[in-house]
Scaffold this motif. Structure first.
Motif, PDB file in Angstrom:
ATOM      1  N   LEU A1191      -7.096 -17.709  -3.626  1.00  0.00           N
ATOM      2  CA  LEU A1191      -6.864 -16.536  -2.788  1.00  0.00           C
ATOM      3  C   LEU A1191      -5.657 -16.803  -1.901  1.00  0.00           C
ATOM      4  N   VAL A1192      -4.718 -15.868  -1.909  1.00  0.00           N
ATOM      5  CA  VAL A1192      -3.492 -16.005  -1.117  1.00  0.00           C
ATOM      6  C   VAL A1192      -3.483 -14.897  -0.069  1.00  0.00           C
ATOM      7  N   GLY A1193      -3.384 -15.282   1.207  1.00  0.00           N
ATOM      8  CA  GLY A1193      -3.390 -14.298   2.284  1.00  0.00           C
ATOM      9  C   GLY A1193      -2.094 -13.519   2.331  1.00  0.00           C
ATOM     10  N   VAL A1194      -2.181 -12.183   2.505  1.00  0.00           N
ATOM     11  CA  VAL A1194      -0.968 -11.367   2.614  1.00  0.00           C
ATOM     12  C   VAL A1194      -0.879 -10.650   3.954  1.00  0.00           C
ATOM     13  N   ALA A1195      -2.024 -10.458   4.629  1.00  0.00           N
ATOM     14  CA  ALA A1195      -1.988  -9.779   5.933  1.00  0.00           C
ATOM     15  C   ALA A1195      -3.241 -10.148   6.697  1.00  0.00           C
ATOM     16  N   PHE A1196      -3.158 -10.093   8.042  1.00  0.00           N
ATOM     17  CA  PHE A1196      -4.367 -10.309   8.837  1.00  0.00           C
ATOM     18  C   PHE A1196      -4.280  -9.470  10.101  1.00  0.00           C
ATOM     19  N   LEU A1197      -5.437  -9.338  10.760  1.00  0.00           N
ATOM     20  CA  LEU A1197      -5.506  -8.524  11.973  1.00  0.00           C
ATOM     21  C   LEU A1197      -6.592  -9.095  12.869  1.00  0.00           C
ATOM     22  N   ASP A1198      -6.271  -9.257  14.162  1.00  0.00           N
ATOM     23  CA  ASP A1198      -7.296  -9.662  15.139  1.00  0.00           C
ATOM     24  C   ASP A1198      -8.063  -8.422  15.563  1.00  0.00           C
ATOM     25  N   VAL A1199      -9.382  -8.451  15.374  1.00  0.00           N
ATOM     26  CA  VAL A1199     -10.197  -7.280  15.748  1.00  0.00           C
ATOM     27  C   VAL A1199     -11.160  -7.681  16.852  1.00  0.00           C
ATOM     28  N   GLY A1200     -12.412  -7.191  16.794  1.00  0.00           N
ATOM     29  CA  GLY A1200     -13.324  -7.338  17.935  1.00  0.00           C
ATOM     30  C   GLY A1200     -13.909  -8.718  18.091  1.00  0.00           C
ATOM     31  N   VAL A1201     -15.235  -8.789  18.139  1.00  0.00           N
ATOM     32  CA  VAL A1201     -15.941 -10.038  18.415  1.00  0.00           C
ATOM     33  C   VAL A1201     -16.600 -10.574  17.148  1.00  0.00           C
ATOM     34  N   TYR A1202     -17.288  -9.699  16.409  1.00  0.00           N
ATOM     35  CA  TYR A1202     -17.974 -10.118  15.177  1.00  0.00           C
ATOM     36  C   TYR A1202     -18.034  -8.899  14.266  1.00  0.00           C
ATOM     37  N   VAL A1203     -17.370  -8.982  13.123  1.00  0.00           N
ATOM     38  CA  VAL A1203     -17.289  -7.837  12.209  1.00  0.00           C
ATOM     39  C   VAL A1203     -18.621  -7.667  11.486  1.00  0.00           C
ATOM     40  N   THR A1204     -19.188  -6.464  11.529  1.00  0.00           N
ATOM     41  CA  THR A1204     -20.471  -6.194  10.864  1.00  0.00           C
ATOM     42  C   THR A1204     -20.330  -5.293   9.647  1.00  0.00           C
ATOM     43  N   SER A1205     -19.159  -4.619   9.496  1.00  0.00           N
ATOM     44  CA  SER A1205     -19.039  -3.670   8.396  1.00  0.00           C
ATOM     45  C   SER A1205     -17.574  -3.464   8.043  1.00  0.00           C
ATOM     46  N   LEU A1206     -17.293  -3.384   6.728  1.00  0.00           N
ATOM     47  CA  LEU A1206     -15.960  -3.030   6.237  1.00  0.00           C
ATOM     48  C   LEU A1206     -16.145  -2.000   5.128  1.00  0.00           C
ATOM     49  N   ARG A1207     -15.373  -0.928   5.153  1.00  0.00           N
ATOM     50  CA  ARG A1207     -15.442   0.058   4.083  1.00  0.00           C
ATOM     51  C   ARG A1207     -14.037   0.599   3.852  1.00  0.00           C
ATOM     52  N   ALA A1208     -13.556   0.509   2.589  1.00  0.00           N
ATOM     53  CA  ALA A1208     -12.196   0.946   2.278  1.00  0.00           C
ATOM     54  C   ALA A1208     -12.231   2.124   1.317  1.00  0.00           C
ATOM     55  N   VAL A1209     -11.325   3.084   1.527  1.00  0.00           N
ATOM     56  CA  VAL A1209     -11.063   4.165   0.567  1.00  0.00           C
ATOM     57  C   VAL A1209      -9.551   4.254   0.439  1.00  0.00           C
ATOM     58  N   LYS A1210      -9.064   4.043  -0.811  1.00  0.00           N
ATOM     59  CA  LYS A1210      -7.619   3.936  -1.052  1.00  0.00           C
ATOM     60  C   LYS A1210      -7.051   2.831  -0.163  1.00  0.00           C
ATOM     61  N   ASN A1211      -6.093   3.150   0.721  1.00  0.00           N
ATOM     62  CA  ASN A1211      -5.543   2.092   1.578  1.00  0.00           C
ATOM     63  C   ASN A1211      -6.025   2.230   3.022  1.00  0.00           C
ATOM     64  N   VAL A1225      -8.054   1.582  10.333  1.00  0.00           N
ATOM     65  CA  VAL A1225      -6.864   0.785  10.043  1.00  0.00           C
ATOM     66  C   VAL A1225      -6.289   1.223   8.698  1.00  0.00           C
ATOM     67  N   ALA A1226      -4.951   1.185   8.566  1.00  0.00           N
ATOM     68  CA  ALA A1226      -4.283   1.455   7.285  1.00  0.00           C
ATOM     69  C   ALA A1226      -3.561   0.190   6.826  1.00  0.00           C
ATOM     70  N   PHE A1227      -3.456   0.027   5.510  1.00  0.00           N
ATOM     71  CA  PHE A1227      -2.810  -1.155   4.922  1.00  0.00           C
ATOM     72  C   PHE A1227      -1.543  -0.711   4.189  1.00  0.00           C
ATOM     73  N   GLN A1228      -0.435  -1.363   4.466  1.00  0.00           N
ATOM     74  CA  GLN A1228       0.796  -1.048   3.742  1.00  0.00           C
ATOM     75  C   GLN A1228       1.298  -2.312   3.033  1.00  0.00           C
ATOM     76  N   GLU A1229       1.979  -2.109   1.885  1.00  0.00           N
ATOM     77  CA  GLU A1229       2.357  -3.247   1.046  1.00  0.00           C
ATOM     78  C   GLU A1229       3.826  -3.652   1.192  1.00  0.00           C
TER      79      GLU A1229
END
Length: 1424
Positions: A1191-1211, A1225-1229
């Motif tokens: 796995l190669v990291g391409v982007a990261f983001l500092d968010v809250g305290v403890y992530v409990t849920s992630l859900r993506a649709v398109k980007n 949040v939106a992701f750009q390439e």
């Protein structure tokens, strides 16, 4: 955006229970028992969250020889060499998780065997309440002196107590009063939402108490005698019929004793002149880390309530009890005192403050200074039990059953020295049952154990005297409770315990044995840990199936839910056609004796299989009918073809002939021989002209009813002596030209249909037929007719006299009784009457049920509204009958189910051949099926374009399940192929023979299949490319800490001290065919799975460059001194060569491609545009899968305290956090980066966040740990959003229970854009409920929102609760609650149940009509 939230599955399991005599049928001195055979013993009322169910426990004769058959089947199923040895606890093979404790043979006096009986649960009523239940108790009020019935007290989360009683008139619960304490000063505190109110009742019902925050009790006193009421009447002008006096709040610290702080538990004690309460409290709070400063901080205070002088003297105060005490129960009046359960000990405290303690492990000496008794046996010193989560109850004066959290039943005996308890004696485990949430003792004979994670069981406790000999090995052991393989044995006295009497050894002694046996169980699936959609194969048909990980511990496994009743096609039968009707008949050759014919009486247990199928089609005109039989090699042979459309067929003359009703230019009623040749034919003529065509008919040997298209009827009767039929005189029913729009026959085998004769009416000579004489005794026959104006009449047969008349069925009133009207007139109208929307289209009385089918009336209006009524016995009228009526039928009809179908009618004027062929026949067809041996269901099938199964089960009540077909034109049961579980069905696939899928449970609101696995699963995901399931099973493992050099930091130094436990996981690859585990992956002993996802990632191994991989995120637990770590695993499911000896053709394995360590826990994963998004502590990483190995990291983001849920649709990505609420949040390439679009400015603990979209609108839906569902909008143009930085909180809706698993599925409405489906959210909650969130368009939302307001105000809700307050969320940031935006489906569902008059009234007030509202509602409801 607007949405509808509805529960498609109610909460599962039992959290609270009350065992009482609630319904009149439980009184032994009469009261109409609701069963045909057997006696109702008592009621069990159970609750879980907002679901309340009332069961009746009936004692019935045991089924014939079923025990022997079951034993034989069970022994055959046990593999050789694995049988249970004597003394070994044997698990139940049905997978319910409780023990098959063997059947106890009941013997009467002198060893004479009594007839074997079984106790079974039967559901009487079910209600979804607008409140969360926190306690239930039985209580007797002053009115109980008159009717001898108990009342029910129910407490709710928002500090309310409702008093309910049973009403025979409406056959339902009635609210007597509701007492609210939500405005008490104790509830104004900030942390009151964390408090759960406990309800307790005095044993003599003198008062009830509800615990409140800040160590207070709300006391509700009840009157117990007429003298108290008379006294009250002199003092004040209060109403006499109020059974209680004003309640008050008791502040324990200020009013009783200042040391009573932090109440843990409390209970009323028996045997006192005044109500007496024992309170367990912790006056100085502590925890395990502070035991050096504070230990033994729990106290017990017993005080008396003097309700007259308001004086509360403390009579016993005991301090210095172990800090981990958590429960207490009062002893009987014979011993007095209370028993307290702590985490490591059992403590008995009597009224003189004496303490007797029994440690259950070695931790007590380390956490407490309480002296441990020195007389412990070596066995007791080695005991290592954990009592946390245990429940306990007394089974007699001296014996206590403790049920551990895993279901193990352990007996404890109070050993008496004179009249004081000298010590506590614990025996070995006697049985294993369900995991307990509540334990209730019922009338000295039964134990009810309710569970929130699995089935709840009713156990029978039998006290049996057994002889024991001198050399019995059990006699030498000091405990006074000895153990048989499945029993607990209590010794009568100490001398018998030693086997010595007067110094002489006796050879024979007696001791009392408490035997446990399983009576019945209430099924439940428990909490939904995770859900996923899979594809199931019902025969050749692929259907979506919801796979849910359910249960806990040994009760863990999967439940598979389907929307429609699962059936599979056994064979196609295109040769017989049947697009206009099919009838499968059992007819036999008659025996001829001296000119007459009769049939040899058949054994009811060995009834013959069907032998003839009659089918009919509208094409070619005027129709074609076929008579077919089965040839020797299972093929269909058509023996006769007849031009004309068959309208009805049935066996006649005791099954020796066929009655056949045909239309071919004219109506013909024919009697056929069993081989299909004609015996008699009657043409339906008026003089020489043909009467109008028959539109429906009903045949019930020996009667025939036909209803023509001009609404006239014809009645025929069979004469068995001649073997022919003739017309029957209908003059008692009024004019010959009277009109009727519907009708049917009913043969009563239940004995419920009893008539009450009018003494004043002139008696008429009874006429009878030979047929009637042959059926006399058990069965009575009745004719039900519906007149055009909506009058439903029931007539006796064979002598036509009116026994029942009502107009309330046409308006679907909740309770229908005889109006005692004379026969109505329904003469022809000019011009001809056209069908109305509210006409009764179909009416039928048929038995519904499982082991004890009961008659139900099913009525279908032309508008598509269906109601199902249960038939109940009614008491004779007190007033004399009018002279116009000679008798009345002693029954009433009580509505149990209402359902609206969206049915479209074509123009009735079209009488062309084409219109006739396109016509859809909507009929109610009764059936009896036996899908498995020992299991029989009686039900009704509804044909047409909304085909449905109407079923009733013992523990689930009446349910309506869709059949899954687009249209079913014809339906009949058929045993032509020697199976009692087959159906013939003409659907869009043509004529076929179908059967139910095996092992389907229809007790719940969705058809389900249970897959017990003896272990719980925390996560489940379906891999679409291989059709396999990947799940993470969860185990408890021993945990040890190690230092840097690898040396163990601590280990147990004594055999009664154990290692701590931690969670660990294994990954399983499961095939849904047979539920075989194909492969697995074991993680480290201290590593557990947080999340699993099937993620499409880039790969070089496929042409498209993408492939689905299984991504797993874990937590590595390293103890409290070291920081937690985590890891991401990427697995590929690969196909391998199967084992040649295995029957499975294809075999798969899990191949680990990559493991990526993380510095924090990987709490959530999801896929986004071919990348993997994972959380690590406070960071979000976007990674690419490089060369299928890293796995190669391409982007990261500092968010809250403890992530409990992630859900993506398109980007687009929605992030839920345990503290910082939700981020968008939106992701750009190009370049790679994550851009924050907006976030919620307020703090909130999110358990799940999803994107919700429809018709060009987008919302973010979240759920927090309190169960509050919120909808956020992203709108940069709104000034409040500060340019889009803040998400706008639009709607808040209190769902009451949190959900941690949700699925986004596509919904395609009938009239919407087929290209872009709407999103529908399916959520699985921790209380076992399954809910959906469905988009509602604006016009329908406005109507339904106004309707919701009307229903809140105008409908009487069960327990007088407030639906609006139940869903309202307190918000500190806005002036008014944000309640508009989500509709409450549970509340709107009550609109369907209202009578039509009330529906019209409610909708008129909001400016619409009932048809529009029902159309809105039916387009939205449904599982998925």
């Amino acid at each position: 955006m607007q949405a509808l939230r509805q529960e498609i599955l109610p909460p599962s399991g039992v959290e609270f229970a009350a065992c009482l005599k609630f319904t009149p049928s439980t009184l032994s001195d009469g009261g109409t028992s609701t069963s045909q055979s057997g006696q109702a013993l008592f009621n069990v009322v159970v609750a879980r969250s907002s679901l309340l169910r009332i069961f009746e426990v009936r004692e019935e004769p045991a089924p014939i020889s079923s025990q022997r058959e079951d034993e034989r089947d069970r022994r055959a199923a046990v593999r050789k060499g694995t049988e249970a040895v004597e003394g070994e606890v044997e698990m139940d093979t049905s997978g319910e998780g409780f023990v098959n404790m063997g059947t106890v043979k009941s013997t009467g006096q002198n060893g004479v065997p009594q007839p074997a009986t079984v106790q079974k649960f039967y559901l009487i009523r079910e209600h979804r309440l607008h409140g969360t239940v926190t306690g239930m108790e039985a209580i007797r009020t002053i009115h109980s002196l008159e009717d001898k019935l108990d009342r029910l007290l129910v407490s709710f989360k928002d500090a309310k107590v409702a008093l309910l009683e049973w009403s025979n008139a409406i056959h339902d619960v009635l609210t007597v009063s509701i007492h609210t304490y939500e405005r008490a000063p104790q509830l104004m505190t900030l942390d009151s939402a964390l408090f759960r109110a406990d309800l307790r009742v005095d044993p003599l019902s003198r008062c009830a108490a509800l615990s409140l925050p800040k160590d207070a009790l709300a006391i509700l006193p009840f009157y117990q005698s007429q003298a108290e009421l008379d006294l009250l009447e002199q003092e004040s002008s209060q109403a006499r019929d109020v059974p209680y006096s004003p309640s008050f709040i008791l502040d324990l610290a200020n009013d009783v004793d200042r040391r009573i702080r932090n109440v843990i538990d409390y209970a009323f004690l028996p045997g006192f002149n005044n109500p007496t309460i024992a309170v367990l409290c912790q006056y100085q709070q502590t925890w395990t880390g502070r035991l050096k400063e504070y230990k033994d901080t729990v106290g017990l205070f017993i005080f008396t309530l003097d309700l007259v002088t308001n004086n509360y003297p403390v009579i016993t105060a005991v301090e210095g009890l172990p800090y981990d005490c958590f429960s207490l129960t009062p002893c009987s009046t014979a011993t007095g005192g209370v028993v307290i359960l702590a985490g490591n000990a059992i403590v008995f405290v009597d009224q003189s403050s004496r303490r007797v303690i029994l440690p259950v492990n070695g931790w007590l000496q380390r956490t407490s200074d309480i002296p441990v008794p020195s007389s412990l046996t070596p066995q007791e010193q080695l005991r290592d039990l954990q009592l946390e989560g245990a429940r306990f109850t007394f089974v007699d004066d001296k014996t206590l059953f403790i049920i551990l959290k895993d279901g193990t039943v352990i007996p404890v005996e109070l050993v008496l020295d004179g009249k004081t308890v000298s010590r506590l004696s614990m025996s070995d485990a006697v049985a294993r049952t369900t995991m307990p949430a509540v334990v209730k003792r019922v009338e000295n004979e039964h134990l009810f154990i309710g569970s929130i994670v699995g089935p709840s069981v009713l156990l029978k406790t039998a006290h049996v005297e057994e002889e024991i000999t001198e050399d019995d090995t059990e006699m030498s052991s000091p405990p006074a409770t000895a153990v048989a393989p499945v029993d607990t044995m209590d010794l009568d006295d100490d001398e018998a315990a030693n086997g010595v009497s007067n110094g002489v050894t006796d050879t024979v002694k007696k001791r009392t044995v408490v035997r446990l046996s399983l009576c019945d169980a209430i099924p439940a699936h428990g909490p939904l840990s995770d859900i996923s959609f899979g594809v199931a194969r019902n025969g050749d048909r692929a259907v979506p199936e919801l796979v849910a990980a359910t249960g806990s511990g040994e009760l863990g496994g999967f439940h598979l839910f389907q929307r429609d009743m699962p059936t599979r096609t056994k064979r196609k039968l295109h040769a017989i056609g049947g697009g206009r009707g099919m009838w499968s008949l059992a007819v036999r050759q008659p025996v001829r004796v001296s000119g007459g014919t009769f049939e040899r009486p058949a054994n009811p247990f060995r009834t013959g299989h069907d032998s003839v199928i009659i089918s009919t089609d509208a094409n070619p005109s005027p129709g074609l009918s076929r008579i077919a039989t089965r040839s020797s090699h299972s093929d269909i042979t058509i023996t006769t073809r007849i031009p004309g459309t068959t309208l009805g067929a049935a066996p006649f003359f005791q099954g020796t002939a066929i009655l056949h009703i045909l239309y071919n230019a004219t109506n013909i009623i024919r009697v056929l021989e069993p081989d299909g040749t004609e015996r008699q034919s009657i043409k339906d003529l008026d003089g020489n002209t043909s009467r109008p065509r028959i539109k429906s008919c009903s045949i019930c040997d020996p009667f025939v009813l036909i209803i023509r298209e001009d609404d006239t009827i014809g009645l025929f009767i069979g004469e068995i002596e001649r073997g022919k039929i003739r017309r029957k005189d209908m003059s008692p029913m009024g004019d010959k030209s009277s009109r009727y729009i519907s009708g049917c026959f009913y043969t009563d085998r239940s004995g419920l249909f009893q008539t009450f004769l009018n003494e004043q009416a002139p008696a008429e000579a009874a006429t009878s037929t030979l047929q009637g004489a042959m059926n006399a005794g058990s069965n009575t026959q009745w004719l039900i007719l519906v007149r055009p104006q909506g009058v439903v009449e029931i007539w006796t047969l064979p002598k036509l006299t009116l026994a029942f008349s009502t107009t309330l069925l046409a308006t679907l009133d909740p309770v229908v009784t005889d109006s005692l009207d004379p026969p109505a007139t329904s003469l022809p109208q000019d011009p001809l009457r056209k069908p109305q929307e509210l006409d009764i289209d179909q009416i039928i009385i048929a038995p519904l049920g499982e082991s004890q089918p009961r008659p139900h009336l099913v009525v279908l209006l032309r508008s598509g509204q269906m109601a199902i009524y249960e038939v109940l016995a009614n008491s004779p009228p007190t007033e004399p009958l009018p002279t116009t009526r000679s008798s009345t039928l002693l029954v009433k009809f009580v509505k149990v189910v209402s359902k609206a179908f969206d049915i479209q009618h074509t123009e009735e004027e079209q009488k062309s051949v084409l219109a006739e062929q396109k016509r859809i026949s909507r009929l109610l067809v009764p059936f009896v099926t036996s899908p498995a041996s020992g299991q029989t269901f009686s039900g009704v099938f509804f044909t047409g374009d909304r085909p449905s199964w109407i079923l009733s089960t013992d523990k689930g009540g009446v349910k309506v399940f869709p059949s899954g077909h687009n249209v079913v034109q014809a339906f009949t049961t058929s045993s032509l192929w020697e199976s009692k579980g087959d159906f013939l069905m003409y659907s869009e696939e043509g004529p076929s023979l179908v059967e139910w899928m095996p092992d389907i449970q229809v007790d719940g609101h969705l058809p389900a299949r249970s897959v017990p696995r003896t272990r719980p699963y925390s996560n489940v995901v379906y891999d679409a490319s291989t059709s396999l399931i990947v799940a993470a099973s969860s185990f408890q493992n021993r945990f040890a800490s190690y230092d840097e050099d690898g040396n163990i930091v601590w280990e147990p130094d004594s055999p009664n001290i154990s290692f701590p436990r931690c969670e660990c996981s294994t990954l399983e690859l499961i095939s849904p065919d047979g539920w075989i585990t194909m492969d697995g992956y074991e993680f480290a002993p201290n590593e557990f799975v947080n999340c699993i996802a099937s993620v499409p990632l880039e790969t070089v191994s496929t042409e498209s460059g993408m492939k689905d991989f299984i991504a797993v995120g874990t937590t590595i637990n390293r103890g409290e001194d070291l920081a937690v770590k985590g890891a991401v695993y990427i697995f590929e499911i690969v196909e391998v060569v199967p084992d040649p000896s295995a029957s499975i053709k294809r075999w798969w394995r899990l191949k680990l491609l990559c493991r990526d360590d993380a510095k924090g826990p990987v709490s959530y994963l999801c896929g986004m545009d071919g990348y993997l998004v994972s959380s690590m502590g406070q960071k979000i990483f976007v990674r690419a899968f490089d060369l299928d190995e890293r796995l190669v990291g391409v982007a990261f983001l500092d968010v809250g305290v403890y992530v409990t849920s992630l859900r993506a649709v398109k980007n687009l990505l929605v992030i839920g956090d345990a503290v910082k609420s939700v981020w968008f949040v939106a992701f750009q390439e190009d370049p790679y980066k994550l851009v924050i679009l907006g976030k919620d400015p307020h703090h909130c603990c999110i358990t799940k966040a999803d994107l919700f979209f429809a018709d060009g609108h987008l919302s973010i839906v979240t759920c927090d740990e309190e169960g509050i569902v919120r909808m956020y909008a992203y709108d940069p143009h709104d000034p409040e959003s500060k340019g889009g930085q803040h998400l706008l909180r639009r709607t808040e809706f209190h769902g009451q229970t949190e959900y941690r698993s949700s699925l986004l599925i596509a919904r395609r409405p009938k009239h919407g854009d087929p290209e872009i489906p709407q999103a529908r959210l399916v959520c699985g909650s921790v209380d076992g409920s399954l809910s959906t969130l469905t988009y509602v368009d604006e016009a329908a939302f406005k109507r339904l929102h106004l309707l919701q307001g009307q229903l809140i105000r105008t409908v009487q809700h069960v327990a007088a609760l407030n639906p609006k307050a139940f869903r309202m969320v307190r918000n500190e940031y806005v002036s008014r609650p944000l309640s508009k935006g989500i509709l409450d489906g549970n509340l709107l569902a009550t609109f369907e149940d209202l009578p039509i008059g009330r529906q019209n009234e409610v909708t008129r007030q909001i400016g619409t009509d009932r048809a529009t509202v029902l159309k809105d509602w039916t387009s939205l409801v449904g599982a998925w």
